[in-house]
Design a protein around this motif. Structure first.
Motif, PDB file in Angstrom:
ATOM      1  N   SER A  59     -10.410   5.425   2.646  1.00 56.66           N
ATOM      2  CA  SER A  59     -10.168   4.378   3.651  1.00 56.66           C
ATOM      3  C   SER A  59      -8.954   4.707   4.508  1.00 56.66           C
ATOM      4  O   SER A  59      -8.962   4.476   5.722  1.00 56.66           O
ATOM      5  N   ALA A  60      -7.922   5.265   3.883  1.00 55.85           N
ATOM      6  CA  ALA A  60      -6.745   5.676   4.654  1.00 55.85           C
ATOM      7  C   ALA A  60      -7.113   6.760   5.660  1.00 55.85           C
ATOM      8  O   ALA A  60      -6.607   6.772   6.794  1.00 55.85           O
ATOM      9  N   SER A  61      -8.012   7.666   5.249  1.00 51.05           N
ATOM     10  CA  SER A  61      -8.495   8.701   6.161  1.00 51.05           C
ATOM     11  C   SER A  61      -9.131   8.079   7.405  1.00 51.05           C
ATOM     12  O   SER A  61      -8.841   8.481   8.545  1.00 51.05           O
ATOM     13  N   LEU A  62      -9.987   7.079   7.204  1.00 52.19           N
ATOM     14  CA  LEU A  62     -10.662   6.429   8.330  1.00 52.19           C
ATOM     15  C   LEU A  62      -9.661   5.670   9.210  1.00 52.19           C
ATOM     16  O   LEU A  62      -9.768   5.692  10.445  1.00 52.19           O
ATOM     17  N   LEU A  63      -8.704   5.005   8.575  1.00 53.35           N
ATOM     18  CA  LEU A  63      -7.722   4.226   9.342  1.00 53.35           C
ATOM     19  C   LEU A  63      -6.809   5.140  10.162  1.00 53.35           C
ATOM     20  O   LEU A  63      -6.447   4.808  11.298  1.00 53.35           O
ATOM     21  N   HIS A  64      -6.438   6.284   9.606  1.00 53.21           N
ATOM     22  CA  HIS A  64      -5.670   7.252  10.404  1.00 53.21           C
ATOM     23  C   HIS A  64      -6.491   7.705  11.611  1.00 53.21           C
ATOM     24  O   HIS A  64      -5.958   7.833  12.729  1.00 53.21           O
ATOM     25  N   ARG A  65      -7.776   7.929  11.414  1.00 48.76           N
ATOM     26  CA  ARG A  65      -8.623   8.419  12.503  1.00 48.76           C
ATOM     27  C   ARG A  65      -8.724   7.409  13.632  1.00 48.76           C
ATOM     28  O   ARG A  65      -8.745   7.796  14.807  1.00 48.76           O
ATOM     29  N   VAL A  66      -8.794   6.125  13.299  1.00 50.05           N
ATOM     30  CA  VAL A  66      -8.906   5.105  14.360  1.00 50.05           C
ATOM     31  C   VAL A  66      -7.539   4.611  14.818  1.00 50.05           C
ATOM     32  O   VAL A  66      -7.452   3.659  15.617  1.00 50.05           O
ATOM     33  N   GLY A  67      -6.459   5.237  14.356  1.00 46.53           N
ATOM     34  CA  GLY A  67      -5.128   4.912  14.846  1.00 46.53           C
ATOM     35  C   GLY A  67      -4.579   3.591  14.342  1.00 46.53           C
ATOM     36  O   GLY A  67      -3.853   2.897  15.079  1.00 46.53           O
ATOM     37  N   PRO A  69      -2.557   3.123  11.289  1.00 46.04           N
ATOM     38  CA  PRO A  69      -1.779   3.413  10.073  1.00 46.04           C
ATOM     39  C   PRO A  69      -1.086   2.177   9.520  1.00 46.04           C
ATOM     40  O   PRO A  69      -0.741   2.144   8.329  1.00 46.04           O
ATOM     41  N   GLU A  70      -0.889   1.166  10.361  1.00 48.34           N
ATOM     42  CA  GLU A  70      -0.235  -0.054   9.876  1.00 48.34           C
ATOM     43  C   GLU A  70      -1.094  -0.824   8.877  1.00 48.34           C
ATOM     44  O   GLU A  70      -0.610  -1.744   8.201  1.00 48.34           O
ATOM     45  N   CYS A  71      -2.372  -0.443   8.760  1.00 46.25           N
ATOM     46  CA  CYS A  71      -3.257  -1.078   7.778  1.00 46.25           C
ATOM     47  C   CYS A  71      -3.225  -0.364   6.426  1.00 46.25           C
ATOM     48  O   CYS A  71      -3.923  -0.771   5.496  1.00 46.25           O
ATOM     49  N   ILE A  72      -2.448   0.713   6.350  1.00 50.55           N
ATOM     50  CA  ILE A  72      -2.290   1.444   5.084  1.00 50.55           C
ATOM     51  C   ILE A  72      -0.980   0.991   4.460  1.00 50.55           C
ATOM     52  O   ILE A  72       0.103   1.276   4.974  1.00 50.55           O
ATOM     53  N   CYS A  73      -1.046   0.272   3.366  1.00 49.47           N
ATOM     54  CA  CYS A  73       0.123  -0.354   2.753  1.00 49.47           C
ATOM     55  C   CYS A  73       0.743   0.557   1.705  1.00 49.47           C
ATOM     56  O   CYS A  73       0.068   1.408   1.117  1.00 49.47           O
ATOM     57  N   ALA A  74       2.027   0.333   1.456  1.00 48.59           N
ATOM     58  CA  ALA A  74       2.755   1.200   0.524  1.00 48.59           C
ATOM     59  C   ALA A  74       2.304   1.008  -0.914  1.00 48.59           C
ATOM     60  O   ALA A  74       2.277   1.960  -1.704  1.00 48.59           O
ATOM     61  N   ASP A  75       1.966  -0.217  -1.271  1.00 44.36           N
ATOM     62  CA  ASP A  75       1.505  -0.519  -2.625  1.00 44.36           C
ATOM     63  C   ASP A  75       0.722  -1.822  -2.570  1.00 44.36           C
ATOM     64  O   ASP A  75       0.566  -2.422  -1.503  1.00 44.36           O
ATOM     65  N   TRP A  76       0.225  -2.275  -3.728  1.00 42.86           N
ATOM     66  CA  TRP A  76      -0.661  -3.443  -3.731  1.00 42.86           C
ATOM     67  C   TRP A  76       0.089  -4.745  -3.506  1.00 42.86           C
ATOM     68  O   TRP A  76      -0.481  -5.704  -2.969  1.00 42.86           O
ATOM     69  N   LYS A  77       1.368  -4.792  -3.870  1.00 42.85           N
ATOM     70  CA  LYS A  77       2.162  -5.974  -3.523  1.00 42.85           C
ATOM     71  C   LYS A  77       2.307  -6.080  -2.008  1.00 42.85           C
ATOM     72  O   LYS A  77       2.216  -7.164  -1.419  1.00 42.85           O
ATOM     73  N   ALA A  78       2.549  -4.939  -1.367  1.00 41.94           N
ATOM     74  CA  ALA A  78       2.658  -4.921   0.096  1.00 41.94           C
ATOM     75  C   ALA A  78       1.326  -5.307   0.734  1.00 41.94           C
ATOM     76  O   ALA A  78       1.284  -6.003   1.758  1.00 41.94           O
ATOM     77  N   LEU A  79       0.217  -4.849   0.134  1.00 43.92           N
ATOM     78  CA  LEU A  79      -1.101  -5.212   0.659  1.00 43.92           C
ATOM     79  C   LEU A  79      -1.326  -6.717   0.548  1.00 43.92           C
ATOM     80  O   LEU A  79      -1.836  -7.347   1.493  1.00 43.92           O
ATOM     81  N   GLU A  80      -0.969  -7.293  -0.572  1.00 44.23           N
ATOM     82  CA  GLU A  80      -1.100  -8.748  -0.730  1.00 44.23           C
ATOM     83  C   GLU A  80      -0.357  -9.469   0.392  1.00 44.23           C
ATOM     84  O   GLU A  80      -0.902 -10.388   1.025  1.00 44.23           O
TER      85      GLU A  80
END
Length: 590
Positions: free
Chosen positions: A523-531, A533-544
């Motif tokens: 998923s991070a690969s796809l998000l980098h491709r569509v520009g 990166p702010e949707c890639i979180c550092a950890d699961w607490k950050a994602l929450e």
């Protein structure tokens, strides 16, 4: 073994009509996997002992080794007509019937075998496999549990038990069992551990996944003698490119790679598709046929026959789109039929080593995935995952028609249930707790997962009705309905793959954490491709917290969706992807 064969052959010169000698000779050849020689010996034995049930069984075993399960099943049936009290023949017939897709009949013969030999752990395991393929997951798990009880070292039964409990979202006992499987990968070279299921086990490392793949390759393909190295070629007029897959049908693969295959420059490439999929008469199947210059059905061919066909056809590059997933044909690559062999797309990880060298020469990846521990040479593209120019389209209906609230915030994760772990689900419940009126939209994978997830939600203090389960429906309707979600939440250690690009196609952002292993970084690969990166979180607490913030801030969510809408098209450009792939293939051959 060769000395035994020589001794039997000398005895046969003196007693050519002795069926027992022919039978023992056939068993020797069978042990050496010399199917043709074994078949000839057993047929001679049957000639001098007509109707002998054990000889008929061995002819069935030879036919199965050669990949002809229809013939194998007929021999096993003939054997049972002579003697119905043979547990091993019921077992072998059931195995052939399973491979032929006749799961209900297979179950009956596994049960017949167990009535005669109730302590057979392997038969309980295979009965579990047949129940699984019938969708009877509760009976499958019970059969695997019985296999493990009878033989605690039957690691593949334990893997199946784990994986089906993951499908059922029944997490009790998994942590201890997974630790045992990881230990087996480290210390038991004979443990048969299916690599695909291992990928989805929480805590497994990149190195362990590579080791698991290597063990599997050695166990299944270590006996194969590769074909002679192909003669070097002067630069051919066209590169002969072959794709092999068990999923050239209505399958997620069709929405990823069909347009790329069709887009190959026919002045530079000649494209052959080797299909191991039954003809489902679908438009997706027909699109694959139309995309190929040559179409070869290998469903009834052995790996040896397929490899020989490829060598005779002068295939330069073989791309395997199935890997260690269902109905794998990786044995073909073990014969080294082409000049270069590439693992791509079907199996998200390395295929491992065979006799100390990579089973596949190369793997298609991108910058986000290249940190993975790989046996293969990396072929770097801007993005690992291709996509067709368009997804199938249908009317999305209304939120209400899908059981969703008209006003509340809709989090979604339409991944298969085996990808949901206790830790991930706990994070989701924290998010729902902090966003009143929100719901979590999940795929209705099976009745057990639905019930167990509802129960787990209630344990976490979340009303079960806040989990909305999306029933399975035709793919075009499934993709269309996703536009009713507000935000997709990812899973780990096995991310959304095609499901992620489905969401991005519909303009739904996905938030993820880039894990340490290949399937945890897709998923991070796809998000980098569509520009994004702010949707890639550092950890699961950050994602929450990111999910909670977006649910509370409609302007920020709208801005993110606008950015996605403006930038997502780069993921759906198969012509451009194809040119990049072709350039890499030319470089690989050179």
């Amino acid at each position: 073994m060769n000395s035994t064969i020589e001794r039997l052959q000398k005895k046969l010169q003196l007693s050519p009509q002795d069926p027992e000698l022919h039978y023992e000779l056939g068993r020797c050849y069978l042990a050496l996997r010399q199917a043709d020689a074994a078949e000839q010996a057993f047929k001679q034995a049957l000639h001098w002992a007509q109707g002998h049930p054990q000889i008929l069984m061995q002819l069935g075993n030879v036919a199965s080794m050669k990949g002809n399960e229809t013939v194998a099943a007929e021999y096993f049936r003939q054997s049972l007509k002579q003697d119905a009290q043979q547990a091993d023949v019921h077992f072998n017939l059931a195995n052939s019937l399973r491979k032929l897709g006749e799961h209900a009949s297979a179950i009956q013969h596994y049960l017949a075998s167990l009535r005669l030999s109730p302590q057979d752990a392997e038969c309980h395991n295979n009965l579990g496999n047949a129940y699984r393929e019938q969708g009877q997951l509760d009976l499958a798990v019970a059969a695997y549990a019985q296999a493990i009880k009878l033989d605690p070292q039957l690691m593949h039964a334990k893997v199946h038990w784990i994986h089906q409990k993951q499908h059922m979202a029944d997490w009790q006992g998994l942590e201890v069992a997974i630790a045992e499987i990881r230990e087996a990968v480290r210390s038991h070279a004979q443990a048969r551990i299916p690599p695909f299921a291992f990928l989805a086990m929480p805590g497994t490392t990149d190195k362990e996944q590579l080791d698991c793949a290597s063990l599997w390759a050695q166990q299944h393909y270590g006996h194969i003698q590769p074909l002679p190295t192909p003669a070097s070629k002067a630069s051919p007029e066209r590169i002969k490119l072959a794709y092999i897959s068990s999923d050239f049908r209505r399958h997620p693969l069709a929405y990823l790679v069909t347009d790329v295959i069709a887009a190959h420059d026919r002045h530079q490439f000649e494209v052959t598709l080797y299909t191991n999929a039954e003809d489902d008469q679908s438009p997706e199947r027909q699109a694959f046929v139309a995309a190929a210059d040559q179409w070869v059905d290998i469903t009834h061919m052995t790996d040896t026959e397929v490899a020989t066909h490829m060598r005779d056809a002068g295939i330069d590059v073989l791309i395997d789109l199935t890997g260690y997933t269902q109905r794998s044909r990786c044995g073909v690559t073990a014969y080294r039929p082409a000049r270069k062999h590439i693992n791509w797309l079907g199996y998200p990880g390395s295929m491992g080593f065979l006799h100390g060298r990579p089973l596949f020469d190369a793997i298609v990846i991108d910058e986000t995935l290249k940190s993975a521990t790989l046996a293969e040479q990396p072929v770097l593209l801007p993005c690992y995952q291709p996509n067709n120019a368009r997804r199938p389209e249908a009317d999305a209906g209304t939120r209400a028609q899908h059981g969703l609230p008209e006003q509340g915030f809709v989090f979604c994760c339409l991944n298969q249930s085996f990808k949901i772990t206790p830790d991930i689900f706990a994070s989701w419940m924290h998010i729902l707790e902090q966003v009143p009126g929100s719901v979590l939209w999940l795929l209705q994978s099976n009745v057990w997962a639905t019930r167990n997830l509802q129960q787990q939600a209630q344990v976490a203090g979340i009303e079960a009705k806040r989990l909305i389960f999306a029933p399975r429906m035709p793919i075009e309707q499934h993709i269309a309905r996703q536009q009713h979600a507000d935000l997709m939440l990812d899973t780990s250690p096995y991310n959304a793959h095609t499901t992620a690009s489905d969401a991005l196609w519909q303009g739904i952002p996905i938030i993820t954490v880039a894990g340490e292993t290949f399937p945890a970084r897709v998923s991070a690969s796809l998000l980098h491709r569509v520009g994004l990166p702010e949707c890639i979180c550092a950890d699961w607490k950050a994602l929450e917290q990111r999910a909670i913030d977006l649910a509370r801030d409609s302007a920020a969510l709208a801005e993110l969706k606008t950015k996605l809408k403006n930038q997502a098209q780069v993921l759906f450009e198969p012509e451009i992807f194809c040119r990049q792939l072709e350039q890499s293939l030319v470089q690989l051959l050179s």
